[in-house]
Design a protein around this motif. Structure first.
Motif, PDB file in Angstrom:
ATOM      1  N   MET A   1       4.691   2.232   4.148  1.00 43.67           N
ATOM      2  CA  MET A   1       3.731   3.236   4.518  1.00 43.67           C
ATOM      3  C   MET A   1       2.543   3.145   3.556  1.00 43.67           C
ATOM      4  O   MET A   1       2.731   3.084   2.348  1.00 43.67           O
ATOM      5  N   VAL A   2       1.374   3.121   4.120  1.00 42.42           N
ATOM      6  CA  VAL A   2       0.144   3.043   3.334  1.00 42.42           C
ATOM      7  C   VAL A   2      -0.775   4.158   3.803  1.00 42.42           C
ATOM      8  O   VAL A   2      -1.079   4.254   4.990  1.00 42.42           O
ATOM      9  N   VAL A   3      -1.226   5.006   2.894  1.00 42.28           N
ATOM     10  CA  VAL A   3      -2.080   6.175   3.151  1.00 42.28           C
ATOM     11  C   VAL A   3      -1.654   6.952   4.398  1.00 42.28           C
ATOM     12  O   VAL A   3      -2.474   7.351   5.208  1.00 42.28           O
ATOM     13  N   HIS A  21      -5.729  -4.073   0.859  1.00 40.57           N
ATOM     14  CA  HIS A  21      -7.037  -3.519   0.525  1.00 40.57           C
ATOM     15  C   HIS A  21      -7.356  -2.446   1.556  1.00 40.57           C
ATOM     16  O   HIS A  21      -7.306  -2.695   2.759  1.00 40.57           O
ATOM     17  N   VAL A  22      -7.689  -1.248   1.078  1.00 44.63           N
ATOM     18  CA  VAL A  22      -7.921  -0.105   1.956  1.00 44.63           C
ATOM     19  C   VAL A  22      -9.404   0.243   1.935  1.00 44.63           C
ATOM     20  O   VAL A  22     -10.005   0.401   0.878  1.00 44.63           O
ATOM     21  N   ILE A  29      -4.399  -6.810   4.888  1.00 46.82           N
ATOM     22  CA  ILE A  29      -3.136  -7.152   4.258  1.00 46.82           C
ATOM     23  C   ILE A  29      -3.135  -8.640   3.943  1.00 46.82           C
ATOM     24  O   ILE A  29      -3.283  -9.468   4.840  1.00 46.82           O
ATOM     25  N   ALA A  30      -2.963  -8.982   2.655  1.00 48.82           N
ATOM     26  CA  ALA A  30      -2.905 -10.381   2.225  1.00 48.82           C
ATOM     27  C   ALA A  30      -1.445 -10.798   2.138  1.00 48.82           C
ATOM     28  O   ALA A  30      -0.694 -10.294   1.306  1.00 48.82           O
ATOM     29  N   LEU A  49      -2.394   4.134  -6.753  1.00 47.68           N
ATOM     30  CA  LEU A  49      -2.865   2.760  -6.688  1.00 47.68           C
ATOM     31  C   LEU A  49      -1.719   1.765  -6.805  1.00 47.68           C
ATOM     32  O   LEU A  49      -1.747   0.714  -6.189  1.00 47.68           O
ATOM     33  N   LYS A  50      -0.709   2.084  -7.599  1.00 48.09           N
ATOM     34  CA  LYS A  50       0.484   1.243  -7.733  1.00 48.09           C
ATOM     35  C   LYS A  50       1.696   2.138  -7.520  1.00 48.09           C
ATOM     36  O   LYS A  50       2.359   2.541  -8.470  1.00 48.09           O
TER      37      LYS A  50
END
Length: 60
Positions: A1-3, A21-22, A29-30, A49-50
């Motif tokens: 889950m991201v943001v 990267h948001v 997504i790398a 951030l982490k």
């Protein structure tokens, strides 16, 4: 889950470290096989951030 948005990459990436990267409108997504770009569905700000770091396995 991201943001607040669920991101499913598949079992191939389970346990691997990826970089995301948001921006205001998209997630980049790398991965090992290149980059993927997804449109954001939420407008929540980034809080951590982490959020989770790779954990070391200890033997008892």
């Amino acid at each position: 889950m991201v943001v607040g948005q669920n991101v499913a990459l598949g079992r191939v990436y389970a346990g691997k470290t990826i970089t995301i990267h948001v921006t205001d409108t998209e997630l980049t997504i790398a991965c090992d096989d290149g980059t993927r770009t997804l449109r954001r569905t939420t407008d929540q700000p980034v809080r951590n951030l982490k959020a989770s770091r790779p954990r070391k396995v200890t033997t008892a």
